[in-house]
Design a protein around this motif. Structure first.
Motif, PDB file in Angstrom:
ATOM      1  N   MET A  44       0.847  -1.196   0.000  1.00 26.37           N
ATOM      2  CA  MET A  44       0.000   0.000   0.000  1.00 26.37           C
ATOM      3  C   MET A  44       0.884   1.249   0.000  1.00 26.37           C
ATOM      4  N   GLY A  45       1.962   1.192   0.778  1.00 23.49           N
ATOM      5  CA  GLY A  45       2.904   2.311   0.814  1.00 23.49           C
ATOM      6  C   GLY A  45       3.492   2.558  -0.555  1.00 23.49           C
ATOM      7  N   ASP A  46       3.827   1.482  -1.229  1.00 26.51           N
ATOM      8  CA  ASP A  46       4.379   1.584  -2.584  1.00 26.51           C
ATOM      9  C   ASP A  46       3.353   2.235  -3.504  1.00 26.51           C
ATOM     10  N   ALA A  47       2.107   1.746  -3.398  1.00 28.33           N
ATOM     11  CA  ALA A  47       1.051   2.235  -4.286  1.00 28.33           C
ATOM     12  C   ALA A  47       0.816   3.726  -4.102  1.00 28.33           C
ATOM     13  N   ILE A  48       0.712   4.149  -2.854  1.00 22.79           N
ATOM     14  CA  ILE A  48       0.396   5.553  -2.596  1.00 22.79           C
ATOM     15  C   ILE A  48       1.546   6.455  -3.043  1.00 22.79           C
ATOM     16  N   SER A  49       2.771   5.994  -2.812  1.00 18.89           N
ATOM     17  CA  SER A  49       3.900   6.839  -3.210  1.00 18.89           C
ATOM     18  C   SER A  49       3.957   6.994  -4.738  1.00 18.89           C
ATOM     19  N   HIS A  50       3.522   5.991  -5.474  1.00 21.04           N
ATOM     20  CA  HIS A  50       3.482   6.122  -6.937  1.00 21.04           C
ATOM     21  C   HIS A  50       2.296   6.972  -7.373  1.00 21.04           C
ATOM     22  N   ALA A  51       1.212   6.830  -6.589  1.00 23.94           N
ATOM     23  CA  ALA A  51      -0.029   7.493  -6.988  1.00 23.94           C
ATOM     24  C   ALA A  51       0.024   9.006  -6.845  1.00 23.94           C
ATOM     25  N   VAL A  52       1.018   9.527  -6.135  1.00 27.36           N
ATOM     26  CA  VAL A  52       1.074  10.986  -5.961  1.00 27.36           C
ATOM     27  C   VAL A  52       1.569  11.685  -7.233  1.00 27.36           C
ATOM     28  N   THR A  99      -4.472  -0.014  -9.336  1.00 28.22           N
ATOM     29  CA  THR A  99      -4.576   1.418  -9.022  1.00 28.22           C
ATOM     30  C   THR A  99      -3.246   2.138  -9.205  1.00 28.22           C
ATOM     31  N   PHE A 100      -2.180   1.582  -8.617  1.00 29.27           N
ATOM     32  CA  PHE A 100      -0.943   2.368  -8.639  1.00 29.27           C
ATOM     33  C   PHE A 100      -0.339   2.457 -10.033  1.00 29.27           C
ATOM     34  N   SER A 101      -0.486   1.375 -10.842  1.00 29.86           N
ATOM     35  CA  SER A 101       0.072   1.455 -12.192  1.00 29.86           C
ATOM     36  C   SER A 101      -0.714   2.459 -13.033  1.00 29.86           C
ATOM     37  N   SER A 102      -2.040   2.496 -12.823  1.00 28.17           N
ATOM     38  CA  SER A 102      -2.859   3.454 -13.573  1.00 28.17           C
ATOM     39  C   SER A 102      -2.490   4.882 -13.189  1.00 28.17           C
ATOM     40  N   PHE A 103      -2.343   5.126 -11.887  1.00 28.92           N
ATOM     41  CA  PHE A 103      -1.993   6.469 -11.415  1.00 28.92           C
ATOM     42  C   PHE A 103      -0.615   6.878 -11.938  1.00 28.92           C
ATOM     43  N   LEU A 104       0.326   5.940 -11.918  1.00 25.50           N
ATOM     44  CA  LEU A 104       1.683   6.252 -12.376  1.00 25.50           C
ATOM     45  C   LEU A 104       1.665   6.606 -13.864  1.00 25.50           C
ATOM     46  N   ALA A 105       0.913   5.798 -14.649  1.00 26.57           N
ATOM     47  CA  ALA A 105       0.827   6.055 -16.087  1.00 26.57           C
ATOM     48  C   ALA A 105       0.185   7.413 -16.343  1.00 26.57           C
ATOM     49  N   LEU A 106      -0.888   7.690 -15.580  1.00 23.99           N
ATOM     50  CA  LEU A 106      -1.567   8.983 -15.724  1.00 23.99           C
ATOM     51  C   LEU A 106      -0.604  10.120 -15.393  1.00 23.99           C
ATOM     52  N   ALA A 189       4.751  10.322   1.973  1.00 17.73           N
ATOM     53  CA  ALA A 189       5.174  10.038   0.593  1.00 17.73           C
ATOM     54  C   ALA A 189       5.482  11.338  -0.137  1.00 17.73           C
ATOM     55  N   VAL A 190       4.663  12.352   0.107  1.00 17.75           N
ATOM     56  CA  VAL A 190       4.879  13.632  -0.574  1.00 17.75           C
ATOM     57  C   VAL A 190       6.165  14.303  -0.066  1.00 17.75           C
ATOM     58  N   THR A 191       6.387  14.231   1.245  1.00 12.76           N
ATOM     59  CA  THR A 191       7.608  14.863   1.770  1.00 12.76           C
ATOM     60  C   THR A 191       8.853  14.100   1.298  1.00 12.76           C
ATOM     61  N   ALA A 192       8.738  12.764   1.256  1.00 14.03           N
ATOM     62  CA  ALA A 192       9.913  11.962   0.890  1.00 14.03           C
ATOM     63  C   ALA A 192      10.212  12.008  -0.606  1.00 14.03           C
ATOM     64  N   MET A 193       9.231  12.481  -1.376  1.00 13.72           N
ATOM     65  CA  MET A 193       9.391  12.552  -2.833  1.00 13.72           C
ATOM     66  C   MET A 193      10.629  13.360  -3.215  1.00 13.72           C
ATOM     67  N   GLN A 194      10.882  14.430  -2.465  1.00  7.89           N
ATOM     68  CA  GLN A 194      12.029  15.288  -2.788  1.00  7.89           C
ATOM     69  C   GLN A 194      13.346  14.583  -2.481  1.00  7.89           C
ATOM     70  N   SER A 195      13.289  13.751  -1.454  1.00  6.92           N
ATOM     71  CA  SER A 195      14.511  13.125  -0.999  1.00  6.92           C
ATOM     72  C   SER A 195      14.903  11.915  -1.839  1.00  6.92           C
ATOM     73  N   VAL A 196      13.971  10.993  -2.042  1.00 10.35           N
ATOM     74  CA  VAL A 196      14.327   9.763  -2.765  1.00 10.35           C
ATOM     75  C   VAL A 196      13.499   9.534  -4.025  1.00 10.35           C
ATOM     76  N   GLY A 197      12.486  10.408  -4.268  1.00 11.07           N
ATOM     77  CA  GLY A 197      11.666  10.243  -5.466  1.00 11.07           C
ATOM     78  C   GLY A 197      10.532   9.256  -5.249  1.00 11.07           C
ATOM     79  N   THR A 198       9.509   9.359  -6.111  1.00 11.84           N
ATOM     80  CA  THR A 198       8.311   8.534  -5.900  1.00 11.84           C
ATOM     81  C   THR A 198       8.598   7.038  -6.026  1.00 11.84           C
ATOM     82  N   ILE A 199       9.542   6.672  -6.863  1.00 13.97           N
ATOM     83  CA  ILE A 199       9.798   5.244  -7.080  1.00 13.97           C
ATOM     84  C   ILE A 199      10.423   4.595  -5.834  1.00 13.97           C
ATOM     85  N   LEU A 200      11.273   5.352  -5.141  1.00 16.93           N
ATOM     86  CA  LEU A 200      12.049   4.745  -4.054  1.00 16.93           C
ATOM     87  C   LEU A 200      11.529   5.058  -2.644  1.00 16.93           C
TER      88      LEU A 200
END
Lengths: 279, 240
Positions: A44-52, A99-106, A189-200
C-alpha cells in the motif's frame, strides 16, 4: 572527503537544506513505516507513493504547490484501493496493482502535457540537492503534524494494528484509523518525494522500520530506532551522493538496504548467526 | 442478563450464518456455546458486540449491547492476532486499560499495579518483560485472560480460548473463570471440544445456525440434542 562535506555544509545553503530535509524525511518515514509494516501494508505504501505523481503534474498545471495536488491524489488512491478491496472479490494486492500502475501512467502523461521545466527523472528519483527553503519548511511542518498525530493517537494505532478484533469489540472505528494512517502515509510520501523520489519512497518507509523490527520487542522502541536509522541512512546517503556525485536518493536507499542486510545477519531476534553456528 | 431478540446474520447477502436467535442468559454463569463448524458460534458473539451486521437486538441488562461495550471483555480467536508484533506481555495486558483511557491520558500507576496483579493471577509475572512471540500458545491465552481481568468487565466473551492450549494453562484458565463467576461475572465461551462441556459449563447453548437447545448443561447436553446439532453420525461414548 568528510572534511569536504562538512565544509560544503558550512558554505552551501542548498546542502544545508538537503541535510535538514533528508534527516526530517528519514525520521518521519521511519516512524510511519513501523505501522505500515506491522499492518502488512508495505505494498500500500508503494502504491500511494506512486499514486502521488499525477497530483504533482496537476499541481504544476494549475500552478499550485505540489504538496496539495500530491496529497489529494495519494488519498484518492488509498480510498479507491480500500473501496475495491472491501466491495468486491478482488484481493488487496490486485486492487493495489491496478490502481498504482494506472496512477503512475496517468502521472507520466500529465507531466508530459504540463510542459513544465520539471524533470520527470527528478520526481521519480528525487533531487534533494535542489530543495528550496519553502519546500524544506513545508517538509518540517508536515512532518511535525504527522508525528503529533501519531503521538496523540498512539494507543489507538497500537490496538488497531495489534488486535483489530478487540478494537472493533470496544466500538473503536477501525476504518477511521486505517484512513488516518493512509492520510499520514500520503503526507510522508509527498515529503519523501524530494529526498528519494516517488519510485524509491517505499524503501525509506519500509527498510528502516524492518531493520528496527529485528532488534526491538516493543512498538515504542521500534519507532525510535526506525526514526534513528531513517535519519542516519539519509545523512550517510547524502554524504555518499554528494561526495561521489551520484544520485542521492539511490545512495540513501542503498545505504538503508546495507544496514538492513547487516542487521539481518547479526540481529539476536533473527538468530541467523546462532543457527549457522549450531549447524 | 444478556438477551438475544430475533437475531439473524447473513454474510455477503447469501450465507445465513444465524437465524431467528431468541435467547436469554442470566448470570452469573459460565455458558458454553457449542455446535459444529460453521454453526455460527463465533458469529453469535460478534453479533452481540456489533462487529458483524445483525438483524434483531442484543440487550445487556436492558441496554442495547453495542452501546454498553465497555461492560464486555472480548477475546477473539488467537489466530486473529499477529504473535510476532513487537509488544511485551505486560504491555499486552495493559491494553485492557484502554477502554477507560481517553485521549492524552496515560496509564496510571494504579493501573500498572492491576496489570501486574493480573499477571500474577495467571502465573506469568516472570514473563512480563518478554515479547509475546516468546510465549507458548497456552501462555499467550493466559495473557489474553489477564487482559480481560484488567478490563474488569461484567461480561466476558471468549472465542475458543482452549484451542492450542496445554493442560496446565487450560486448568489455570478454567480456575480463573470459575473464580470470576463466583464474583458475579457472566461468561460466554465458544467451545468445540465436547469432552469438556460437562466439566466446564453450567449452561450450554447448542447451535446450528439456529438454537437447537439452550439451558442447564445436564438438560441440554443430551444425545438426542447432539444428534440434532451434529447429525446422526456423531459418535457418543459416555462413562458411568
Amino acid at each position: 572527503m568528510l572534511a569536504e562535506f562538512i565544509h560544503g555544509l558550512q558554505t552551501f545553503h542548498f546542502l544545508q537544506n538537503a541535510l535538514i530535509t533528508a534527516v526530517v524525511v528519514g525520521i518521519v518515514s521511519g516512524v510511519v513505516g513501523c505501522f505500515i509494516i506491522l499492518r502488512g501494508m508495505s505494498l500500500m505504501g508503494d502504491a500511494i507513493s506512486h499514486a502521488v505523481l499525477p497530483g504533482v503534474a496537476v499541481a504544476y498545471i494549475l500552478n499550485i504547490n505540489f504538496f496539495v495536488g500530491a496529497t489529494i491524489f495519494g488519498i484518492m488512491a488509498s480510498v479507491i484501493i480500500t473501496y475495491i478491496k472491501e466491495n468486491s472479490l478482488i484481493k488487496s494486492d490486485t486492487a493495489i496493482g491496478i490502481t498504482f500502475s494506472s496512477f503512475l501512467a496517468l502521472g507520466v502523461i500529465l507531466i508530459g502535457l504540463a510542459r513544465t521545466s520539471t524533470d520527470l527523472f527528478h520526481i521519480l528519483f528525487g533531487n534533494i540537492l535542489a530543495v528550496q527553503d519553502i519546500d524544506k519548511w513545508i517538509t518540517i511542518v508536515v512532518s511535525l503534524i504527522v508525528l503529533l498525530v501519531i503521538i496523540l493517537y498512539f494507543k489507538e494505532l497500537l490496538l488497531t494494528s495489534f488486535d483489530p478484533q478487540m478494537a472493533k469489540a470496544l466500538g473503536m472505528r477501525v476504518n477511521f484509523y486505517h484512513y488516518m494512517l493512509m492520510m499520514l502515509l500520503t503526507l510522508v510520501a509527498v515529503t519523501a518525494m524530494q529526498s528519494v523520489g516517488t519510485i524509491l519512497i517505499v524503501a525509506l518507509l519500509i527498510t528502516p522500520a524492518a531493520t528496527a523490527y529485528l532488534f526491538t520487542k516493543t512498538l515504542k522502541a521500534m519507532i525510535f530506532l526506525a526514526a534513528g536509522i531513517g535519519a542516519a541512512v539519509s545523512v550517510v546517503g547524502l554524504f555518499i551522493g554528494y561526495s561521489y556525485n551520484i544520485a542521492v536518493g539511490s545512495s540513501i536507499v542503498i545505504t538503508a538496504a546495507i544496514v538492513f542486510l547487516i542487521s539481518f545477519f547479526i540481529s539476536p531476534k533473527q538468530r541467523y548467526l546462532k543457527r549457522k553456528v549450531r549447524k | 442478563m444478556i438477551e438475544f431478540q430475533k437475531v439473524g446474520v447473513v454474510y455477503n447477502n447469501e450465507v445465513e450464518a444465524l437465524k431467528n436467535i431468541d435467547l436469554v442468559i442470566k448470570g452469573p454463569t459460565i455458558t458454553g456455546i457449542i455446535g459444529p463448524n460453521g454453526s455460527g458460534k463465533s458469529t453469535l458473539l460478534k453479533a452481540a458486540l456489533g462487529v458483524v451486521r445483525a438483524s434483531g437486538k442484543v440487550m445487556l441488562d436492558g441496554i442495547q449491547a453495542n452501546k454498553a461495550l465497555k461492560r464486555i471483555a472480548y477475546v477473539a480467536q488467537k489466530s486473529s492476532i499477529d504473535l510476532s508484533f513487537p509488544i511485551t506481555v505486560r504491555e499486552c495486558v495493559a491494553l485492557g486499560t484502554l477502554p477507560s483511557l481517553g485521549l492524552f491520558k496515560r496509564i496510571t500507576r494504579e493501573e500498572w499495579e492491576s496489570v501486574d496483579k493480573a499477571l500474577e493471577i495467571v502465573g506469568l509475572s516472570e514473563q512480563s518483560q518478554r515479547q509475546i512471540s516468546a510465549l507458548s500458545g497456552g501462555q499467550f491465552q493466559r495473557v489474553l485472560i489477564a487482559r480481560c481481568l484488567v478490563q474488569n468487565a461484567e461480561y466476558l466473551f471468549l472465542d475458543e480460548p482452549f484451542v492450542g492450549v496445554d493442560m496446565v494453562s487450560e486448568d489455570i484458565i478454567i480456575k480463573i473463570l470459575k473464580d470470576l463467576k463466583s464474583k458475579g461475572k457472566t461468561i460466554l465461551i465458544v467451545h468445540h471440544d465436547l469432552n469438556k462441556v460437562e466439566g466446564y459449563f453450567d449452561q450450554v447453548v447448542m447451535l446450528n445456525r439456529e438454537i437447537i437447545a439452550a439451558g442447564k448443561t445436564a438438560q441440554v447436553f443430551t444425545v438426542p440434542n447432539l444428534k440434532r446439532a451434529y447429525g446422526e453420525n456423531i459418535l457418543v461414548e459416555r462413562g458411568e
